[in-house]
Design a protein around this motif. Structure first.
Motif, short mmCIF file in Angstrom:
data_model
loop_
_atom_site.label_atom_id
_atom_site.label_comp_id
_atom_site.label_asym_id
_atom_site.label_seq_id
_atom_site.Cartn_x
_atom_site.Cartn_y
_atom_site.Cartn_z
N GLY A 226 0.81 -1.22 0.00
CA GLY A 226 0.00 0.00 0.00
C GLY A 226 0.84 1.26 0.00
N GLU A 227 1.98 1.21 0.66
CA GLU A 227 2.87 2.37 0.70
C GLU A 227 3.47 2.69 -0.66
OE1 GLU A 227 5.52 1.17 3.80
OE2 GLU A 227 4.12 1.77 5.39
N GLN A 228 3.44 1.74 -1.59
CA GLN A 228 4.01 1.95 -2.93
C GLN A 228 3.07 2.68 -3.88
OE1 GLN A 228 5.20 -1.85 -4.49
NE2 GLN A 228 6.44 -2.32 -2.70
N MET A 229 1.78 2.71 -3.56
CA MET A 229 0.81 3.26 -4.51
C MET A 229 1.08 4.72 -4.87
SD MET A 229 -1.93 2.05 -6.11
CE MET A 229 -1.37 2.81 -7.61
N ILE A 230 1.48 5.50 -3.90
CA ILE A 230 1.73 6.93 -4.15
C ILE A 230 2.84 7.12 -5.18
CG2 ILE A 230 3.41 7.31 -2.29
CD1 ILE A 230 0.51 9.68 -3.18
N TYR A 231 3.79 6.18 -5.23
CA TYR A 231 4.90 6.29 -6.18
C TYR A 231 4.48 6.01 -7.62
CZ TYR A 231 7.52 6.44 -1.88
OH TYR A 231 7.97 6.79 -0.64
N TRP A 232 3.30 5.49 -7.80
CA TRP A 232 2.75 5.28 -9.14
C TRP A 232 1.72 6.35 -9.49
CZ3 TRP A 232 5.05 2.22 -12.46
CH2 TRP A 232 5.89 1.22 -11.97
N VAL A 233 0.89 6.72 -8.52
CA VAL A 233 -0.18 7.67 -8.81
C VAL A 233 0.35 9.10 -8.94
CG1 VAL A 233 -2.40 8.60 -8.02
CG2 VAL A 233 -1.90 6.19 -7.76
N GLY A 234 1.37 9.44 -8.17
CA GLY A 234 1.98 10.77 -8.32
C GLY A 234 2.50 11.00 -9.73
N PRO A 235 3.37 10.11 -10.22
CA PRO A 235 3.84 10.25 -11.60
C PRO A 235 2.72 10.13 -12.65
CG PRO A 235 5.35 8.88 -10.38
CD PRO A 235 4.15 9.11 -9.49
N LEU A 236 1.72 9.30 -12.37
CA LEU A 236 0.58 9.19 -13.30
C LEU A 236 -0.10 10.54 -13.44
CD1 LEU A 236 -1.32 7.45 -15.06
CD2 LEU A 236 -2.66 7.04 -12.98
N PHE A 237 -0.35 11.20 -12.33
CA PHE A 237 -0.96 12.53 -12.37
C PHE A 237 -0.05 13.50 -13.14
CE2 PHE A 237 -0.95 16.78 -10.36
CZ PHE A 237 -2.12 17.26 -10.93
#
Length: 158
Positions: free
Chosen positions: A83-94
């Motif tokens: 779960g802690e990894q999700m931000i590292y994908w969604v930030g760059p996606l945005f």
């Protein structure tokens, strides 16, 4: 925020993540590979990605609060790590969805062309590099949200 009306907030926020991250990823991929979709979706793609980006830390924070209230197991630990990894994908996606939108918005494109002095070949290379990075990040976000959801389900039901 631990609870909403006495219910743990994590499962409620997770539903936002589970819906919005894949929707944002698919919209972003469509915008890269299908110009007609890009024109129709316009600014909606980065907007959905932004809402997904806001939901991720809410779900993570509520999950950390919930983690203190449930028995500690290997499955819970795995879910927490993933779960802690999700931000590292969604930030760059945005970020990439915004960059892609700006690169293909007519007004922004004219402004950038006048400032950057890119040749048509240079613009094509930028499109290929940014487009490939965007698709890779969107696919990574899809895989990550699936892995996190799967591990969360296992933590609850096993």
């Amino acid at each position: 925020m631990d609870t909403i009306n006495g219910i743990p907030a994590h499962p409620l926020f997770v539903h936002g993540v589970v819906v919005l991250v894949p929707v944002a990823a698919v919209m972003t991929i469509l915008g890269v590979v299908w110009p007609a979709a890009r024109r129709r979706l316009g600014f909606l793609t980065p907007l959905v990605a932004l809402v997904a980006l806001v939901m991720v830390p809410l779900a993570t924070s509520a999950g950390e609060a919930l983690e203190k209230r449930v028995p500690h197991t290997d499955a819970v630990e795995r879910h927490t790590r993933l779960g802690e990894q999700m931000i590292y994908w969604v930030g760059p996606l945005f970020a990439l969805s915004v960059v892609w939108w700006v690169l293909h918005d007519e007004r922004a494109r004219e402004y950038l062309a006048s400032r950057l002095h890119l040749s048509p070949r240079g613009r094509r290379i930028v499109d290929i590099v940014i487009g490939a990075a965007t698709v890779i990040v969107a696919l990574g976000a899809l895989v990550t949200v699936y892995r996190i959801g799967d591990s969360g389900s296992r933590a609850v039901w096993q």
